[in-house]
Design a protein around this motif. Structure first.
Motif, PDB file in Angstrom:
ATOM      1  N   ARG A   1       7.873 -22.437  15.202  1.00  0.00           N
ATOM      2  CA  ARG A   1       7.343 -23.805  15.345  1.00  0.00           C
ATOM      3  C   ARG A   1       8.272 -24.842  14.714  1.00  0.00           C
ATOM      4  N   LEU A   2       9.563 -24.624  14.864  1.00  0.00           N
ATOM      5  CA  LEU A   2      10.530 -25.602  14.391  1.00  0.00           C
ATOM      6  C   LEU A   2      10.631 -26.742  15.396  1.00  0.00           C
ATOM      7  N   SER A   3      11.318 -27.793  15.021  1.00  0.00           N
ATOM      8  CA  SER A   3      11.426 -28.962  15.892  1.00  0.00           C
ATOM      9  C   SER A   3      12.451 -28.728  16.994  1.00  0.00           C
ATOM     10  N   PHE A   4      12.327 -29.509  18.036  1.00  0.00           N
ATOM     11  CA  PHE A   4      13.289 -29.459  19.135  1.00  0.00           C
ATOM     12  C   PHE A   4      14.680 -29.859  18.657  1.00  0.00           C
ATOM     13  N   SER A   5      14.748 -30.751  17.686  1.00  0.00           N
ATOM     14  CA  SER A   5      16.046 -31.173  17.146  1.00  0.00           C
ATOM     15  C   SER A   5      16.813 -29.996  16.562  1.00  0.00           C
ATOM     16  N   CYS A   6      16.101 -29.045  15.938  1.00  0.00           N
ATOM     17  CA  CYS A   6      16.771 -27.861  15.384  1.00  0.00           C
ATOM     18  C   CYS A   6      17.448 -27.063  16.489  1.00  0.00           C
ATOM     19  N   VAL A   7      16.750 -26.893  17.607  1.00  0.00           N
ATOM     20  CA  VAL A   7      17.324 -26.184  18.745  1.00  0.00           C
ATOM     21  C   VAL A   7      18.520 -26.952  19.291  1.00  0.00           C
TER      22      VAL A   7
ATOM     23  N   ASP B   1       9.615 -34.326  19.887  1.00  0.00           N
ATOM     24  CA  ASP B   1      10.445 -33.428  19.077  1.00  0.00           C
ATOM     25  C   ASP B   1       9.705 -32.151  18.681  1.00  0.00           C
ATOM     26  N   THR B   2       8.653 -31.801  19.429  1.00  0.00           N
ATOM     27  CA  THR B   2       7.951 -30.536  19.218  1.00  0.00           C
ATOM     28  C   THR B   2       8.124 -29.677  20.474  1.00  0.00           C
TER      29      THR B   2
END
Length: 270
Positions: free
Chosen positions: A67-73, A162-163
């Motif tokens: 459940r990390l943010s889209f920004s991390c990806v 961003d999720t």
């Protein structure tokens, strides 16, 4: 789309994949690149896009589960692709292949055009015309699929919020976890990849899916087919061109079912 968007599309959809694919081409080839005429732009683009998807899958699936943010990806993917691209350039420079590789490719294309007979030229012009017409048809004309209600909504969630897979794409309700058909996208997060391309090209996910992706994926599909045909029809340019022409015509008119190749290619390719 603006000129800026088009420039980013060219960079991320053509230049970077080509450089990445060239790295695999060199690493797996036993021949001297400067003398080998088997290297091709279509093969490099095919390899490069494969690297795109492979890196994205390895990164995105565990991050979605955590459940990390889209920004991390997005930032992790960009960092890995940037490192691989620099590695490709470094490998070419170290081996002194930068000029020879591209010069050999251009020379190979030139020799093939000069040695081609009139029939071969006609066949290839016809094949390219049909493939180009299919590409432009989906790039500039309206097309839709009922999965839009899920794929585009999930891509838009990542793009705007961003999720990833935490908002119900049908109701808009925040759940914090995937449910129903969203569970399939958790292990195959293609909508998130659409969001990634949208961010890279600075284009809304719906426009990216229905305009940019057909422009990219349809030629890529034929590039894969072309390289497959070359395994059986090596040095037979007229036979390869004729096979592509016949296949493209079949795709144009065969919509026998929703799982037919023609339907997938020309209706839901994105």
């Amino acid at each position: 789309m603006t000129a800026v968007n088009i420039i980013f599309v060219i960079i991320w959809a053509m230049i970077v994949p080509c450089v990445l694919g060239a790295l695999l081409d060199v690493l797996f080839s036993k021949a001297d690149v400067s003398e080998n005429t088997s290297f091709s732009l279509s093969k490099n683009l095919m390899y490069g896009f494969l690297i795109y998807l492979s890196v994205f899958y390895v990164i995105s699936v565990p991050m979605i589960l955590l459940r990390l943010s889209f920004s991390c990806v997005r930032y992790t993917w960009i960092a890995v692709i940037a490192c691989l691209t620099l590695l490709s350039v470094y490998t070419f420079a170290k081996k002194g292949l930068l000029k020879g590789y591209f010069r050999g490719y251009v020379q190979d294309i030139t020799d093939r055009i000069k040695s081609a007979d009139r029939l071969t030229v006609v066949i290839w012009v016809a094949a390219i015309t049909v493939i180009l017409s299919q590409t432009l048809l989906l790039t500039f004309k309206m097309h839709m699929d009922t999965d839009d209600s899920r794929f585009i909504a999930e891509a838009l969630e990542a793009y705007e919020k961003d999720t990833m897979l935490q908002i119900n794409p049908i109701t808009g309700e925040y759940l914090g976890y995937p449910v129903g058909e969203m569970l399939k996208d958790r292990s195959s997060p293609y909508p998130i990849f659409i969001a990634l391309l949208s961010k890279l090209c600075l284009i809304h996910p719906a426009i990216c899916a229905h305009t940019v992706l057909p422009f990219i994926l349809i030629p890529f599909c034929y590039a894969v087919t072309y390289n497959f045909l070359k395994l059986f029809l090596e040095k037979k340019a007229n036979a390869t061109g004729l096979a592509l022409l016949l296949l493209s015509l079949i795709y144009y008119f065969y919509f026998g079912s929703k799982i037919s190749a023609g339907y997938v290619l020309l209706e839901i390719i994105w």
